[in-house]
Structures are given as structure tokens and as C-alpha cells.
Write a protein that holds these residues in place. Structure first.
Motif, mmCIF file in Angstrom:
data_model
loop_
_atom_site.group_PDB
_atom_site.id
_atom_site.type_symbol
_atom_site.label_atom_id
_atom_site.label_comp_id
_atom_site.label_asym_id
_atom_site.label_seq_id
_atom_site.Cartn_x
_atom_site.Cartn_y
_atom_site.Cartn_z
ATOM 1 N N ALA A 1 12.670 -8.152 1.279
ATOM 2 C CA ALA A 1 12.267 -9.141 2.274
ATOM 3 C C ALA A 1 12.325 -10.557 1.698
ATOM 4 N N TRP A 2 11.934 -10.731 0.420
ATOM 5 C CA TRP A 2 12.000 -12.061 -0.190
ATOM 6 C C TRP A 2 13.431 -12.566 -0.238
ATOM 7 N N ASN A 3 14.363 -11.723 -0.623
ATOM 8 C CA ASN A 3 15.754 -12.159 -0.711
ATOM 9 C C ASN A 3 16.327 -12.448 0.679
ATOM 10 N N SER A 4 16.004 -11.605 1.642
ATOM 11 C CA SER A 4 16.477 -11.836 3.007
ATOM 12 C C SER A 4 15.842 -13.091 3.599
ATOM 13 N N TYR A 5 14.572 -13.284 3.326
ATOM 14 C CA TYR A 5 13.863 -14.483 3.764
ATOM 15 C C TYR A 5 14.537 -15.728 3.176
ATOM 16 N N GLN B 1 20.025 -20.668 5.468
ATOM 17 C CA GLN B 1 20.773 -20.921 6.697
ATOM 18 C C GLN B 1 20.117 -22.017 7.538
ATOM 19 N N MET B 2 18.793 -22.097 7.468
ATOM 20 C CA MET B 2 18.057 -23.116 8.217
ATOM 21 C C MET B 2 18.107 -24.481 7.526
ATOM 22 N N ASN B 3 18.644 -24.528 6.317
ATOM 23 C CA ASN B 3 18.660 -25.735 5.487
ATOM 24 C C ASN B 3 17.256 -26.161 5.070
ATOM 25 N N ASP B 4 16.391 -25.197 4.895
ATOM 26 C CA ASP B 4 15.049 -25.417 4.354
ATOM 27 C C ASP B 4 15.126 -25.022 2.873
ATOM 28 N N LEU B 5 15.695 -25.907 2.069
ATOM 29 C CA LEU B 5 16.199 -25.537 0.754
ATOM 30 C C LEU B 5 15.125 -25.305 -0.308
ATOM 31 N N VAL B 6 14.082 -26.105 -0.337
ATOM 32 C CA VAL B 6 13.062 -25.907 -1.377
ATOM 33 C C VAL B 6 12.380 -24.548 -1.208
ATOM 34 N N PRO B 7 11.898 -24.211 -0.002
ATOM 35 C CA PRO B 7 11.333 -22.865 0.165
ATOM 36 C C PRO B 7 12.358 -21.755 -0.075
ATOM 37 N N ALA B 8 13.634 -22.009 0.253
ATOM 38 C CA ALA B 8 14.667 -20.994 0.015
ATOM 39 C C ALA B 8 14.792 -20.718 -1.476
#
Length: 161
Positions: A114-118, A124-131
Motif C-alpha cells: 500500500a505504501w508503494n502504491s500510495y 501522479q498527483m504531483n504531490d512530490l514531497v509526500p510521494a
């Protein structure tokens, strides 16, 4: 009641200021109320209608199963949350996919899958720091070649330096 010139200028200035503040708040309102403002929320996925319908049916079935378990007071099958999140992602619906993975991770913070998929959804959302944080969390739980590769590709794509 007769207003002096100075009072009239103050009243008009106050009204102009009030209109400008109202307009500014109106323009800022989406930023203040939408937690996904500025992020990509959907992506276009090419697929035939039969596949799209099947994925939507899987989501509906999983949601119905969760609702039935809740009504019966039973513990829901945790994998159903993952099914919902994955299928939303396959459809390109990033917000419900993200929310689904967040639900999975709230219930099972040790789910490296789930962490990797998240992390993929956040990227994909361009929410890079949390990614980046999510990719590192997946790696801290399971050091596999696939997860290292995903993280390296993420870094190369978004942080080439």
C-alpha cells in the motif's frame, strides 16, 4: 444627512476596499477549501468500455461488501479497501485512489504494498514531497528491487540533480 467631501471619500474608499477583499477571498476560496487544489486529480487512461465497466463494478461490489459488514457489526475484510483504491487508480481517479490508500494505511501502516502504491498515486498527483516519503516508507518495510527501482525512477524524474 449631508456628508462632507472627506466623509464621502472615506465611505467610497471603504466600499472599494470591502469589494476588493471580497473578491480576493472569492479567488482564494478554492485554495482554502480544496485539499487537492493545484494537484492533478485525474489522469486519462485508455481502455475499452467493458474494462471500465468491470472496474467500476469491482469498486461497487467492494463498497457494498464493506457497507454490509458495517451494518452487520462485523469486521470488514481489509483487502476490500485495497481493491477500491487500486481500481480507482486503474480508472485514473486519483483522489478516491489516494483516499483509499490512506484508509488502508490507517488500518495497516505496515503494508509495504500500500505504501508503494500510495507513493505512485501521490507522484501522479504531483504531490512530490509526500510521494518521496511514501516511497521511503515502503523501502523501510520491504527492501525489494522493485521498490528501489520505483524510488530511483521517481528521483531521476523529479530530482535529477
Amino acid at each position: 444627512m449631508q456628508l462632507s467631501r472627506k466623509q464621502l471619500v472615506l465611505v467610497v474608499s471603504g466600499l472599494v476596499l470591502l469589494v476588493l477583499v471580497g473578491y480576493g477571498l472569492w479567488r482564494l476560496w478554492p485554495r482554502l477549501t480544496d485539499p487537492y487544489y493545484g494537484l492533478t486529480t485525474t489522469i486519462t487512461i485508455q481502455m475499452d468500455e467493458a474494462t471500465r465497466t468491470l472496474l467500476k463494478q469491482k469498486i461497487a461490489t467492494a463498497e457494498a461488501s464493506l457497507a454490509a459488514a458495517e451494518r452487520a457489526g462485523e469486521k470488514p475484510d481489509e483487502s476490500l479497501y485495497l481493491v477500491i483504491a487500486e481500481n480507482h487508480y486503474f480508472l485514473g481517479d486519483l483522489v478516491p485512489a489516494r483516499q483509499g490508500y490512506e484508509t488502508v494505511l490507517d488500518r495497516n501502516p505496515n503494508s509495504y504494498v500500500a505504501w508503494n502504491s500510495y507513493a505512485n498515486v501521490l507522484e501522479q498527483m504531483n504531490d512530490l514531497v509526500p510521494a518521496g516519503n511514501a516511497y521511503r516508507q515502503a523501502l523501510s518495510l520491504m527492501q525489494t528491487e522493485e521498490y528501489y527501482r520505483d524510488y530511483v525512477e521517481f528521483l531521476q524524474e523529479h530530482y535529477p540533480d
